[in-house]
Design an enzyme around this catalytic site. Sequence first.
Site, PDB file in Angstrom:
ATOM      1  CB  THR A 125      91.771  49.915  71.939  1.00 23.50           C
ATOM      2  OG1 THR A 125      92.936  49.108  72.077  1.00 23.50           O
ATOM      3  CG2 THR A 125      92.216  51.243  71.335  1.00 23.50           C
ATOM      4  CG  ASP A 126      94.530  46.897  75.567  1.00 24.35           C
ATOM      5  OD1 ASP A 126      94.508  47.123  74.340  1.00 24.35           O
ATOM      6  OD2 ASP A 126      94.871  45.795  76.051  1.00 24.35           O
ATOM      7  CD  GLU A 127      96.361  48.194  69.968  1.00 24.79           C
ATOM      8  OE1 GLU A 127      97.100  48.864  69.249  1.00 24.79           O
ATOM      9  OE2 GLU A 127      95.748  47.191  69.576  1.00 24.79           O
ATOM     10  CE1 TYR A 153      92.388  51.049  66.187  1.00 25.62           C
ATOM     11  CE2 TYR A 153      94.009  50.062  67.672  1.00 25.62           C
ATOM     12  CZ  TYR A 153      92.681  50.263  67.295  1.00 25.62           C
ATOM     13  OH  TYR A 153      91.668  49.689  68.028  1.00 25.62           O
ATOM     14  CE  LYS A 157      89.249  53.056  69.089  1.00 25.07           C
ATOM     15  NZ  LYS A 157      87.849  52.985  68.572  1.00 25.07           N
TER      16      LYS A 157
HETATM   17  N1  LIG Z   1      89.375  43.889  67.829  1.00 26.31           N
HETATM   18  C1  LIG Z   1      89.869  44.137  69.036  1.00 26.31           C
HETATM   19  O1  LIG Z   1      90.574  43.293  69.604  1.00 26.31           O
HETATM   20  C2  LIG Z   1      89.529  45.420  69.745  1.00 26.31           C
HETATM   21  C3  LIG Z   1      89.917  45.574  71.089  1.00 26.31           C
HETATM   22  C4  LIG Z   1      89.559  46.740  71.758  1.00 26.31           C
HETATM   23  C5  LIG Z   1      88.859  47.720  71.093  1.00 26.31           C
HETATM   24  N2  LIG Z   1      88.522  47.561  69.795  1.00 26.31           N
HETATM   25  C6  LIG Z   1      87.720  48.622  69.146  1.00 26.31           C
HETATM   26  O2  LIG Z   1      86.449  48.064  68.869  1.00 26.31           O
HETATM   27  C7  LIG Z   1      85.907  48.640  67.691  1.00 26.31           C
HETATM   28  C8  LIG Z   1      85.529  47.544  66.722  1.00 26.31           C
HETATM   29  O3  LIG Z   1      86.686  46.774  66.404  1.00 26.31           O
HETATM   30  P1  LIG Z   1      86.594  45.554  65.394  1.00 26.31           P
HETATM   31  O4  LIG Z   1      87.736  44.663  65.677  1.00 26.31           O
HETATM   32  O5  LIG Z   1      85.216  45.019  65.387  1.00 26.31           O
HETATM   33  O6  LIG Z   1      86.865  46.312  64.003  1.00 26.31           O
HETATM   34  P2  LIG Z   1      86.581  45.841  62.514  1.00 26.31           P
HETATM   35  O7  LIG Z   1      87.690  46.423  61.698  1.00 26.31           O
HETATM   36  O8  LIG Z   1      86.322  44.387  62.450  1.00 26.31           O
HETATM   37  O9  LIG Z   1      85.215  46.573  62.142  1.00 26.31           O
HETATM   38  C9  LIG Z   1      85.115  47.950  61.952  1.00 26.31           C
HETATM   39  C10 LIG Z   1      83.777  48.236  61.304  1.00 26.31           C
HETATM   40  O10 LIG Z   1      83.672  49.665  61.175  1.00 26.31           O
HETATM   41  C11 LIG Z   1      83.197  49.950  59.865  1.00 26.31           C
HETATM   42  N3  LIG Z   1      83.683  51.276  59.479  1.00 26.31           N
HETATM   43  C12 LIG Z   1      84.948  51.657  59.202  1.00 26.31           C
HETATM   44  N4  LIG Z   1      84.985  52.954  58.880  1.00 26.31           N
HETATM   45  C13 LIG Z   1      83.696  53.411  58.985  1.00 26.31           C
HETATM   46  C14 LIG Z   1      83.083  54.673  58.804  1.00 26.31           C
HETATM   47  N5  LIG Z   1      83.780  55.747  58.428  1.00 26.31           N
HETATM   48  N6  LIG Z   1      81.757  54.788  59.021  1.00 26.31           N
HETATM   49  C15 LIG Z   1      81.016  53.712  59.382  1.00 26.31           C
HETATM   50  N7  LIG Z   1      81.545  52.490  59.549  1.00 26.31           N
HETATM   51  C16 LIG Z   1      82.868  52.343  59.365  1.00 26.31           C
HETATM   52  C17 LIG Z   1      83.751  48.838  58.982  1.00 26.31           C
HETATM   53  O11 LIG Z   1      83.022  48.713  57.768  1.00 26.31           O
HETATM   54  C18 LIG Z   1      83.618  47.641  59.905  1.00 26.31           C
HETATM   55  O12 LIG Z   1      82.343  47.061  59.762  1.00 26.31           O
HETATM   56  C19 LIG Z   1      86.973  49.586  67.150  1.00 26.31           C
HETATM   57  O13 LIG Z   1      86.637  50.890  67.542  1.00 26.31           O
HETATM   58  C20 LIG Z   1      88.263  49.132  67.825  1.00 26.31           C
HETATM   59  O14 LIG Z   1      89.134  50.204  67.999  1.00 26.31           O
HETATM   60  C21 LIG Z   1      88.836  46.426  69.095  1.00 26.31           C
END
Ligand SMILES: NC(=O)c1ccc[n+]([C@@H]2O[C@H](COP(=O)([O-])OP(=O)(O)OC[C@H]3O[C@@H](n4cnc5c(N)ncnc54)[C@H](O)[C@@H]3O)[C@@H](O)[C@H]2O)c1
Length: 337
Positions: A125-127, A153, A157
């Site tokens: 993430t950009d964070e 968080y 990451k």
């Molecule tokens: N949402 C955003 O805007 C954004 C932006 C940049 C990066 N990201 C990154 O993208 C990824 C996905 O983000 P998201 O928004 O889809 O998250 P989300 O919270 O919607 O989904 C996370 C998923 O991971 C699963 N999970 C959690 N702990 C787990 C474990 N120990 N083992 C297996 N599965 C597990 C959850 O059940 C869920 O299905 C993350 O790594 C996040 O850091 C998200």
Amino acid sequence: MKILVTGGAGFIGCNFIYYMLGRYPDYEIVCLDALTYAGNLKSLDGVKNNKNFKFVKGSISDKELVDTLFAEEKFDVVVNFAAESHVDRSIENPFIFLETNVMGTACLLEASKKYSVKRYHQVSTDEVYGDLPLDRPDLFFTEDLPLTTSSPYSASKASADLLTLAFHRTYGLPVTISRCSNNYGPYQFPEKLIPLMIVRAQENEALPVYGEGLNVRDWLYVDDHCKAIDMIIHNGRVGEVYNVGGHNERQNIQVVRTILRQLDKPETLISYVKDRAGHDLRYAIDPSKISNELGWEPETDFDSGMKKTIQWYLDNTEWIEEIKSGEYAEYSRRIYG
Ligand SMILES: NC(=O)c1ccc[n+]([C@@H]2O[C@H](COP(=O)([O-])OP(=O)(O)OC[C@H]3O[C@@H](n4cnc5c(N)ncnc54)[C@H](O)[C@@H]3O)[C@@H](O)[C@H]2O)c1
């Protein structure tokens, strides 16, 4: 090609699975997901009968399960989306973030090394870059900036990113990392800004906006993120980090007003609440590297992306109701025991 997608029952992971099976019908995808509160099997209904798709319930931190899965499936590529992803929850309880985001990533890296996967991709993430001042619109996140995190968080990451790069340098594991800006689109859990506001506005409930709503985020439609990861795992250079973002900065309050306008709801629903502790001011990605090296460009502009997203939430009230009513837990027990 056989790909392990972790966290595929979450927001971006499920969109990625649809994107990849749509684009490469011959690829095989195994989804490993612990089905935490954020994971929703219903989000994968559209692929559950696809012969090239398989769902495995389990945690990326379960070393034994991960090892057995890698031994049996012989993955070519691993794409790690699985994470605890909500900043507010990390402020309340940082430890599960370390367990999943750091130790879970370590388990996947170890198995990827042991079973010689051809590519391990870490979805970051950009964070991890911290934030930028509001009064310097000329500044952007580039890949060579130091990591300066603000929340548990983002710290977790960033730790995972460093570990991923260490596995490349020390063991020669072929890794790549993408650091994307804020995503929006279908299947996002309604605790995050855009779905939260859509769902609450629909019900004429107050819309809680942190501080004065002036914090700036750089929004990207989820399919454009999926496209970037697709390009990176196929053509990205090993050991490299790629920033992903579409130069689409908006103040939080502007986003909320857009939603209210599109839903034809009054601005009186907006309720300013105490600011988040350590709240990052501005995120803004410089995507030149992925654009110049891989030819990635976003395809969906904010207006049409928001229209599609809002329509999706209006058309999928059942998906939201199940999450809200807790019925989803029962669904999951019924299907997977
Ligand atoms: N949402 C955003 O805007 C954004 C932006 C940049 C990066 N990201 C990154 O993208 C990824 C996905 O983000 P998201 O928004 O889809 O998250 P989300 O919270 O919607 O989904 C996370 C998923 O991971 C699963 N999970 C959690 N702990 C787990 C474990 N120990 N083992 C297996 N599965 C597990 C959850 O059940 C869920 O299905 C993350 O790594 C996040 O850091 C998200």
